[in-house]
Write an enzyme that holds these catalytic residues in place. Structure first.
Site, PDB file in Angstrom:
ATOM      1  N   TRP A   1       0.831  -1.221   0.000  1.00  0.00           N
ATOM      2  CA  TRP A   1       0.000   0.000   0.000  1.00  0.00           C
ATOM      3  C   TRP A   1       0.857   1.260   0.000  1.00  0.00           C
ATOM      4  O   TRP A   1       0.340   2.354  -0.153  1.00  0.00           O
ATOM      5  CB  TRP A   1      -0.934   0.011   1.213  1.00  0.00           C
ATOM      6  CG  TRP A   1      -1.957  -1.093   1.232  1.00  0.00           C
ATOM      7  CD1 TRP A   1      -2.170  -2.048   0.263  1.00  0.00           C
ATOM      8  CD2 TRP A   1      -2.916  -1.369   2.264  1.00  0.00           C
ATOM      9  NE1 TRP A   1      -3.185  -2.890   0.630  1.00  0.00           N
ATOM     10  CE2 TRP A   1      -3.671  -2.498   1.855  1.00  0.00           C
ATOM     11  CE3 TRP A   1      -3.206  -0.782   3.494  1.00  0.00           C
ATOM     12  CZ2 TRP A   1      -4.698  -3.040   2.638  1.00  0.00           C
ATOM     13  CZ3 TRP A   1      -4.220  -1.322   4.275  1.00  0.00           C
ATOM     14  CH2 TRP A   1      -4.957  -2.433   3.848  1.00  0.00           C
TER      15      TRP A   1
ATOM     16  N   HIS B   1      13.223  -2.192  -0.285  1.00  0.00           N
ATOM     17  CA  HIS B   1      12.413  -1.721  -1.419  1.00  0.00           C
ATOM     18  C   HIS B   1      13.164  -0.577  -2.104  1.00  0.00           C
ATOM     19  O   HIS B   1      13.849   0.209  -1.447  1.00  0.00           O
ATOM     20  CB  HIS B   1      11.042  -1.257  -0.917  1.00  0.00           C
ATOM     21  CG  HIS B   1      10.094  -0.963  -2.029  1.00  0.00           C
ATOM     22  ND1 HIS B   1      10.123   0.215  -2.744  1.00  0.00           N
ATOM     23  CD2 HIS B   1       9.108  -1.707  -2.593  1.00  0.00           C
ATOM     24  CE1 HIS B   1       9.191   0.183  -3.689  1.00  0.00           C
ATOM     25  NE2 HIS B   1       8.562  -0.979  -3.613  1.00  0.00           N
TER      26      HIS B   1
ATOM     27  N   GLU C   1      12.276   2.188  -3.093  1.00  0.00           N
ATOM     28  CA  GLU C   1      11.993   3.531  -2.562  1.00  0.00           C
ATOM     29  C   GLU C   1      12.771   3.775  -1.259  1.00  0.00           C
ATOM     30  O   GLU C   1      13.080   4.925  -0.929  1.00  0.00           O
ATOM     31  CB  GLU C   1      10.470   3.706  -2.375  1.00  0.00           C
ATOM     32  CG  GLU C   1       9.797   3.910  -3.724  1.00  0.00           C
ATOM     33  CD  GLU C   1       8.395   3.339  -3.842  1.00  0.00           C
ATOM     34  OE1 GLU C   1       7.735   3.102  -2.824  1.00  0.00           O
ATOM     35  OE2 GLU C   1       7.965   3.120  -4.999  1.00  0.00           O
TER      36      GLU C   1
ATOM     37  N   GLY D   1       2.010  -2.515  -6.378  1.00  0.00           N
ATOM     38  CA  GLY D   1       1.878  -1.226  -5.705  1.00  0.00           C
ATOM     39  C   GLY D   1       0.529  -0.608  -6.017  1.00  0.00           C
ATOM     40  O   GLY D   1      -0.490  -0.940  -5.409  1.00  0.00           O
ATOM     41  N   GLY D   2       0.498   0.283  -7.004  1.00  0.00           N
ATOM     42  CA  GLY D   2      -0.709   1.046  -7.343  1.00  0.00           C
ATOM     43  C   GLY D   2      -1.971   0.198  -7.478  1.00  0.00           C
ATOM     44  O   GLY D   2      -3.023   0.546  -6.927  1.00  0.00           O
TER      45      GLY D   2
HETATM   46  O1  LIG Z   1       6.064  -2.505  -4.125  1.00  0.00           O
HETATM   47  C1  LIG Z   1       5.560  -2.394  -5.235  1.00  0.00           C
HETATM   48  C2  LIG Z   1       6.314  -1.890  -6.360  1.00  0.00           C
HETATM   49  O2  LIG Z   1       7.049  -0.759  -6.025  1.00  0.00           O
HETATM   50  C3  LIG Z   1       5.526  -1.751  -7.619  1.00  0.00           C
HETATM   51  O3  LIG Z   1       4.720  -0.599  -7.600  1.00  0.00           O
HETATM   52  P1  LIG Z   1       3.703  -0.358  -8.832  1.00  0.00           P
HETATM   53  O4  LIG Z   1       2.901  -1.604  -8.975  1.00  0.00           O
HETATM   54  O5  LIG Z   1       2.892   0.825  -8.435  1.00  0.00           O
HETATM   55  O6  LIG Z   1       4.567  -0.125 -10.046  1.00  0.00           O
END
Ligand SMILES: O=C[C@H](O)COP(=O)(O)O
Length: 275
Positions: free
Chosen positions: A19, A110, A112, A253-254
């Site tokens: 999330w 991750h 990020e 993710g999104g």
């Molecule tokens: O943790 C999930 C990933 O960073 C993928 O994110 P995304 O599906 O928004 O590209």
């Protein structure tokens, strides 16, 4: 011939929803309740496909109460943890606290965290060890940026992150670990690596564990470890990625913030093409 994922499903597919910094503790509970109902209605079989969500830290207590209270077939984890167990580390969260909240998993390294918080491979490895100390299964995230991909050194780069991430672990720990390959250029951009890119890297990771690290790990370690792909996964592309032999799940993710979309990814088997 009927197409199946990862050969024979001997590694249970894991559909993980990260999330990120979305859904506060009230929104998180409402969302999770809806997701559980939707999966129930769709006849989701948790014995075939495992579903995990990764809410913000502040949601975890509410998620625990809901999951345990309503006996939901959904597991959960945290998005990060401290490499330390306790002490003067303002703002950090100990694996010990996550274990008390009955988290099953924790994301580690991750992209990020690596980019926005400058987490090094060495720190990521310490976090992997901290997770195991507290009985949490780490999901070690690895993957290359666009420049590295364009230079053609993405496999080498990602394998170096894997080697560093698993340093000092036992065979059993490596076999239990989950590794998520997320090419940074495909995260949140709508750019999705093709199923063949996901397979190329997952196969390289499994191969490295099997061949290069065989002196360190027991023979069946590579066959048991689960490998995920992440980066702009949606209901429309999930099945084609998940049918690849070495891909055992997806880190979403999104699309994990939309109940219908995420539930459809969980039900990817319905979209598998029969040859
Ligand atoms: O943790 C999930 C990933 O960073 C993928 O994110 P995304 O599906 O928004 O590209």
């Amino acid at each position: 011939m009927t197409t199946s994922t990862n050969g024979t499903f001997d590694r249970r597919p894991l559909i993980a929803g990260n999330w990120k910094m979305n859904l506060d503790h009230m929104q998180g509970i409402t969302f999770l309740q809806k997701l559980a109902w939707t999966l129930d209605d769709a006849g989701h079989d948790p014995a075939r496909v495992e579903v995990s969500v990764f809410p913000p830290f502040t949601d975890l207590r509410g998620v625990q109460t809901l999951v345990k209270g309503d006996s939901l077939d959904i597991v959960y984890g945290a998005q990060d943890l401290s490499p330390e167990d306790s002490g003067a580390y303002t703002g950090d969260i100990s694996g010990q606290f996550l274990a008390r909240l009955e988290c099953s998993y924790v994301l580690v390294g991750h992209s990020e965290r690596r980019t926005l918080h400058r987490e090094s491979d060495e720190l990521v490895n310490r976090k992997v060890h901290a997770a195991f100390r507290h009985g949490l299964v780490p999901i070690l995230c690895v993957g290359e940026g666009l420049e590295i991909r364009q230079a053609g050194s993405h496999v080498e780069h990602t394998l170096a992150q894997v080697r560093s991430g698993v340093a000092g672990l036992s065979s059993e720990q490596v076999a239990t670990l989950v590794i998520a390959y997320e090419p940074v250029w495909a995260i949140g951009t709508g750019e999705v690596a093709g199923p063949e890119d996901a397979q190329e890297m997952c196969s390289a990771i499994r191969g490295a564990i099997r061949a290069e690290l065989e002196a360190l790990f027991a023979a069946d370690t590579a066959a048991r470890i689960r490998l995920l792909y992440g980066g702009s996964v949606k209901a429309a592309n999930a099945a084609s990625i998940l049918r690849e032999r070495d891909v055992d799940g997806v880190l979403v993710g999104g699309a994990s913030l939309d109940v219908a979309e995420f539930a459809s990814i969980v039900r990817f088997e319905e979209h598998l093409v029969t040859d």
